[in-house]
Design a protein around this motif. Structure first.
Motif, short mmCIF file in Angstrom:
data_model
loop_
_atom_site.label_atom_id
_atom_site.label_comp_id
_atom_site.label_asym_id
_atom_site.label_seq_id
_atom_site.Cartn_x
_atom_site.Cartn_y
_atom_site.Cartn_z
N THR A 1 -7.72 -2.59 -5.05
CA THR A 1 -7.15 -1.44 -4.34
C THR A 1 -8.27 -0.64 -3.69
O THR A 1 -9.18 -0.17 -4.38
CB THR A 1 -6.35 -0.53 -5.29
N GLU A 2 -8.18 -0.52 -2.36
CA GLU A 2 -9.16 0.27 -1.61
C GLU A 2 -8.52 1.59 -1.21
O GLU A 2 -7.41 1.62 -0.68
CB GLU A 2 -9.62 -0.51 -0.38
N ARG A 3 -9.22 2.68 -1.47
CA ARG A 3 -8.75 4.03 -1.15
C ARG A 3 -9.47 4.51 0.11
O ARG A 3 -10.69 4.34 0.24
CB ARG A 3 -9.01 4.98 -2.31
N ALA B 1 -10.89 1.78 -5.51
CA ALA B 1 -10.06 2.55 -6.43
C ALA B 1 -9.77 1.80 -7.72
O ALA B 1 -9.73 2.40 -8.80
CB ALA B 1 -8.74 2.93 -5.75
N GLY C 1 0.81 -1.21 0.00
CA GLY C 1 0.00 0.00 0.00
C GLY C 1 0.84 1.26 0.00
O GLY C 1 2.08 1.21 -0.03
N GLU D 1 -4.88 7.01 2.03
CA GLU D 1 -4.22 5.70 2.02
C GLU D 1 -4.82 4.82 0.93
O GLU D 1 -6.02 4.88 0.67
CB GLU D 1 -4.38 5.03 3.38
N GLU D 2 -3.97 4.01 0.29
CA GLU D 2 -4.43 2.98 -0.62
C GLU D 2 -3.86 1.64 -0.16
O GLU D 2 -2.67 1.55 0.13
CB GLU D 2 -4.01 3.26 -2.06
N SER E 1 -14.14 5.41 2.65
CA SER E 1 -13.52 4.31 1.92
C SER E 1 -14.22 4.14 0.57
O SER E 1 -15.44 4.26 0.47
CB SER E 1 -13.63 3.00 2.72
N ASP F 1 -3.50 -2.44 -1.24
CA ASP F 1 -3.58 -3.41 -2.33
C ASP F 1 -3.78 -4.80 -1.74
O ASP F 1 -2.89 -5.31 -1.04
CB ASP F 1 -2.31 -3.38 -3.17
#
Length: 290
Positions: free
Chosen positions: A132-134, A116, A95, A147-148, A113, A150
């Motif tokens: 990928t969560e942003r 992404a 990340g 923050e991202e 949240s 993976d």
């Protein structure tokens, strides 16, 4: 008889478009004091009103699904950002984080949240789905950090290449300016799981690890390895705030193994990694200073 070819992972997520989710947390001091104790620090790293160290926000905004909603591996069966993949196997790959202003402990914060990116890739052991969560964190209406994360998903179990037995003897420390040795034991991993609401059995159930996952021992959390790397600039360069960071989790570390978090600082950045006697870079990270 020819086995049917499973459909590509992309086919399961073509219409999967989860919307953004907003959560709030008062950021109480208890979790920071607890993790400080787990890491054998003499005092909490922050008290009410102090700035939260990088990545320590992972102690907050936690989700506690009901026990009946967990799968056989202890991981939630369903979740807003969990892709609808059959026999889902989850791994945290890495990340990034951009810190405009650190979160302040003891003051309410908001997290937004969103999804992404979703990308399917072919690896050596089969197809993988990268999600990928942003996450955007705000306090008092101000954007504090972005923050991202993976996360890699597979469908079904795959045979990993892990040692059959562990060498738990100490090893010569690498020649790095910054060093933090640690030998994580099952009790430490259990406590970290509790602090991060992580019920995944690979972190506390040794028979499950050996019989179902093929690991020689319970697995050290990837987020714990990332936090240990970020402890290096916090301890050795406390007057140099971290503005951005990226990390990658490459190979698992197991309970009982001696590890060393290593760091090499430069003028405005530092390179960090986790080493054991088996491998020099189980995890890597780069930080840029403000």
């Amino acid at each position: 008889m020819t086995q049917p070819v499973p459909p590509p992972l992309n086919s399961y997520v073509e219409s999967w478009t989860p919307g953004p989710v907003t959560d709030e947390d008062p950021l109480p001091t208890g979790p920071v004091a607890a993790l400080s104790a787990v890491l054998n620090l003499p005092d909490p790293v922050a008290k009410a009103g102090d700035l939260l160290p990088p990545l320590w926000h992972w102690l907050y905004f936690l989700s506690w699904p009901a026990g009946q909603d967990l799968g056989a591996d202890g991981h939630p069966r369903d979740g807003h950002f969990l892709p609808p993949v059959p026999q889902r196997q989850r791994m945290w790959a890495g990340g990034r984080c951009e810190i405009t202003r650190p979160l302040r402990l003891g003051e309410p914060a908001e997290r937004i949240s969103s999804l992404a990116a979703v990308t399917a890739k072919q690896g050596r052991t089969g197809e993988m789905l990268f999600v990928t969560e942003r996450r955007e964190f705000r306090q008092h209406g101000h954007l504090c950090l972005v923050e991202e994360q993976d996360i890699v998903y597979r469908s079904g179990r795959t045979a990993g290449q892990h040692p059959a037995a562990l060498d738990e003897s100490a090893f010569p420390h690498p020649d790095s300016p910054w060093q933090l040795p640690l030998r994580p034991d099952p009790a430490l991993l259990f406590r970290f799981s509790a602090l991060t609401a992580n019920a995944h059995r690979i972190h506390y159930d040794a028979p499950y690890c050996r019989d179902e996952e093929g690991y020689p021992q319970v697995v050290v959390h990837g987020p714990l390895l990332a936090l240990l790397m970020l402890e290096l600039p916090r301890r050795h360069a406390p007057d140099r705030p971290v503005r951005s960071l990226s990390y990658r989790l490459r190979r698992p570390v197991f309970a009982g193994e001696h590890l060393v978090a290593c760091g090499s600082p430069a003028d405005d950045c530092a390179e960090l990694h986790i080493a054991t006697h088996r491998e020099d870079r189980h995890a890597t990270a780069e930080v840029s200073f403000a």
